[in-house]
Design a protein around this motif. Structure first.
Motif, PDB file in Angstrom:
ATOM      1  N   GLU A 192       0.085   9.861   6.541  1.00 26.28           N
ATOM      2  CA  GLU A 192       0.928   9.209   5.545  1.00 26.28           C
ATOM      3  C   GLU A 192       0.443   7.793   5.256  1.00 26.28           C
ATOM      4  OE1 GLU A 192       3.745  10.063   3.643  1.00 26.28           O
ATOM      5  OE2 GLU A 192       3.075  12.080   4.122  1.00 26.28           O
ATOM      6  N   THR A 193       0.153   7.044   6.323  1.00 24.99           N
ATOM      7  CA  THR A 193      -0.308   5.661   6.139  1.00 24.99           C
ATOM      8  C   THR A 193      -1.644   5.608   5.403  1.00 24.99           C
ATOM      9  OG1 THR A 193       0.815   4.973   8.173  1.00 24.99           O
ATOM     10  CG2 THR A 193      -0.918   3.519   7.321  1.00 24.99           C
ATOM     11  N   GLY A 194      -2.572   6.438   5.813  1.00 28.91           N
ATOM     12  CA  GLY A 194      -3.885   6.431   5.176  1.00 28.91           C
ATOM     13  C   GLY A 194      -3.835   6.826   3.720  1.00 28.91           C
ATOM     14  N   PHE A 195      -3.083   7.873   3.419  1.00 30.38           N
ATOM     15  CA  PHE A 195      -3.037   8.338   2.038  1.00 30.38           C
ATOM     16  C   PHE A 195      -2.220   7.407   1.146  1.00 30.38           C
ATOM     17  CE2 PHE A 195      -4.471  12.431   3.826  1.00 30.38           C
ATOM     18  CZ  PHE A 195      -5.494  12.693   2.922  1.00 30.38           C
ATOM     19  N   ARG A 196      -1.324   6.648   1.716  1.00 30.17           N
ATOM     20  CA  ARG A 196      -0.611   5.653   0.893  1.00 30.17           C
ATOM     21  C   ARG A 196      -1.584   4.598   0.372  1.00 30.17           C
ATOM     22  NH1 ARG A 196       5.117   4.714   4.194  1.00 30.17           N
ATOM     23  NH2 ARG A 196       6.011   6.736   3.622  1.00 30.17           N
ATOM     24  N   TRP A 197      -2.532   4.194   1.235  1.00 27.94           N
ATOM     25  CA  TRP A 197      -3.567   3.274   0.748  1.00 27.94           C
ATOM     26  C   TRP A 197      -4.421   3.947  -0.327  1.00 27.94           C
ATOM     27  CZ3 TRP A 197      -3.583  -1.722   1.289  1.00 27.94           C
ATOM     28  CH2 TRP A 197      -2.931  -2.306   2.376  1.00 27.94           C
ATOM     29  N   GLY A 198      -4.726   5.215  -0.118  1.00 31.36           N
ATOM     30  CA  GLY A 198      -5.482   5.945  -1.132  1.00 31.36           C
ATOM     31  C   GLY A 198      -4.723   6.072  -2.433  1.00 31.36           C
ATOM     32  N   GLN A 199      -3.394   6.205  -2.340  1.00 29.93           N
ATOM     33  CA  GLN A 199      -2.580   6.303  -3.557  1.00 29.93           C
ATOM     34  C   GLN A 199      -2.668   5.045  -4.413  1.00 29.93           C
ATOM     35  OE1 GLN A 199       1.369   7.953  -1.941  1.00 29.93           O
ATOM     36  NE2 GLN A 199       1.342   8.497  -4.104  1.00 29.93           N
ATOM     37  N   ILE A 200      -2.739   3.915  -3.760  1.00 28.87           N
ATOM     38  CA  ILE A 200      -2.829   2.667  -4.535  1.00 28.87           C
ATOM     39  C   ILE A 200      -4.074   2.691  -5.417  1.00 28.87           C
ATOM     40  CG2 ILE A 200      -3.116   0.161  -4.378  1.00 28.87           C
ATOM     41  CD1 ILE A 200      -1.490   0.270  -1.766  1.00 28.87           C
ATOM     42  N   GLY A 201      -5.194   3.146  -4.847  1.00 28.67           N
ATOM     43  CA  GLY A 201      -6.425   3.235  -5.627  1.00 28.67           C
ATOM     44  C   GLY A 201      -6.353   4.290  -6.713  1.00 28.67           C
TER      45      GLY A 201
END
Length: 407
Positions: A192-201
């Motif tokens: 969840e944490t990793g993909f949230r950063w990916g979502q921003i991009g």
């Protein structure tokens, strides 16, 4: 001031107003999933999207040229401008454009009120097609371009409308399935944490792509109006001041945030987790950017919705609210004809009155209807405070929080 000059001014103002509604109506296409998963706070999300829409508007003019040349037949059989459209300073063509814009704006506002993520693009095209048919007959619409290839309304608008959500949905479904397959066994808090950063991009990329596609449509409309009035002669370019005004208009609308539509996309279709959000946004960005490069004036709303549904299909055990999706599809199907009817009726009113009165009355009707829709929306407000309430059709908990804060 001549009647032609007056209507040109009203067309430019109305076109920028449409661009503004396009911005807040379509903010959810880029940011709904990031807001829903908590990757971005609501106000930060719309501010970021606004900046990137502004930048994206300057990256391409292909879609703008499609709108200028591929909807209304402005040339006769010999390739010259139609005299019937450019008489009296372009008044006849300008009235068609004004009526079409009114149809597009009113459909945008109506669907925003209902929280339906319908297509701003198709609302615009529907309005223009309706007013053109009312004024010129069915032959006044550039359905198939020059006949040698599908570069008119059919090839540049209708076919992409059908294909784009399907393609985006398939890409998102496969991407979501792969993500959960690869990350199986990894602790949920890490994914969840990793993909949230990916979502921003990925959400940022969708916002950039939205600027390259949707901002262009209003640029094309204003350029068409300038061609009609004789203030511009190059059908293969867009004046810089038009690019600038349209970029700021869509960015301003995006910053306002169409919270009603954001809520439907983020909470109404699928309960989204961060991996799904990243998959949806990535597939949307890829489809939109490719279409902008090819000059396809597709609906970013169709693409984003197809991607979100695709993530629900691709995630094992996920629930897709097909009833909500069905309402959206119905709105998609009726957008072109509904906006077309409004455009046709509006053109008839303006043509009946003629002169100075026609465009002024049309503009006045737009202001009156827009005010009514806005006031109606305040009976059940949706804002950054309640956009993420649990989905039950109405954000009641958010309204309670707003009242508590106010107290």
């Amino acid at each position: 001031m001549t009647a032609a000059t007056l209507i040109l001014v009203l067309v430019i103002v109305t076109a920028l107003a449409f661009d503004f509604t396009n911005g807040f109506h379509d903010t959810g296409n880029a940011m709904a999933t990031s807001i829903a998963t908590g990757a971005l706070r609501p106000k930060i999300a719309v501010a970021l999207s606004a900046v990137l829409n502004l930048v994206g508007a300057f990256l391409s003019v292909e879609v703008a040229l499609t709108v200028t040349n591929a909807v209304i037949k402005i040339q006769d059989s010999e390739g010259g401008p139609k005299e019937s459209l450019i008489n009296d300073g372009g008044y006849p063509l300008l009235l068609i454009i004004l009526a079409g814009l009114v149809g597009g704006i009113l459909w945008n506002l109506a669907t925003w009120l209902l929280g339906l993520p319908s297509s701003s693009s198709h609302a615009l095209f529907g309005g223009l097609i309706g007013s053109a048919v009312a004024a010129l007959g069915w032959s006044g619409v550039n359905w198939n371009g020059d006949g040698s290839k599908l570069d008119g309304v059919v090839g540049k608008v209708i076919l992409p409308a059908i294909a784009s959500p399907v393609i985006a949905g398939l890409v998102a479904a496969v991407g979501t399935w792969l993500i959960f397959r690869v990350t199986a066994g990894i602790a949920e808090r890490f994914t969840e944490t990793g993909f949230r950063w990916g979502q921003i991009g990925s959400a940022s990329l969708v916002s950039l792509a939205h600027g390259t596609n949707d901002a262009q449509k209003t640029m094309g409309v204003i350029t068409l109006a300038l061609l009609a009035s004789g203030h511009w002669t190059d059908t293969g370019a867009v004046p810089f001041w038009v690019k600038l005004c349209c970029a700021f208009a869509i960015a301003s609308g995006t910053y306002v945030g169409g919270w009603r539509v954001i809520r439907t996309l983020g909470k109404g279709l699928v309960e989204i987790r961060s991996p799904q959000g990243m998959a949806a946004e990535s597939s949307s960005a890829a489809v939109i950017l490719a279409s902008s490069h090819l000059g396809f004036a597709l609906s970013t709303t169709h693409v984003a919705t197809g991607s979100i549904v695709g993530t629900g299909v691709g995630k094992p055990g996920a629930e897709v609210r097909w009833g909500i999706a069905g309402r959206m599809v119905v709105a998609w199907v009726i957008t072109l004809p509904a906006a077309g009817v409004v455009g046709a009726v509006t053109w008839w009113i303006g043509d009946l009155l003629g002169g100075y009165a026609g465009p002024l009355v049309v503009f006045g009707l737009l202001l009156a209807a827009s005010t009514f829709i806005y006031l109606r929306s305040q009976l059940q407000p949706v804002s950054a405070a309640n956009v993420n309430d649990d989905w039950d059709g109405t954000p009641t908990a958010g309204r309670r929080r707003e009242k508590e804060v106010a107290a």
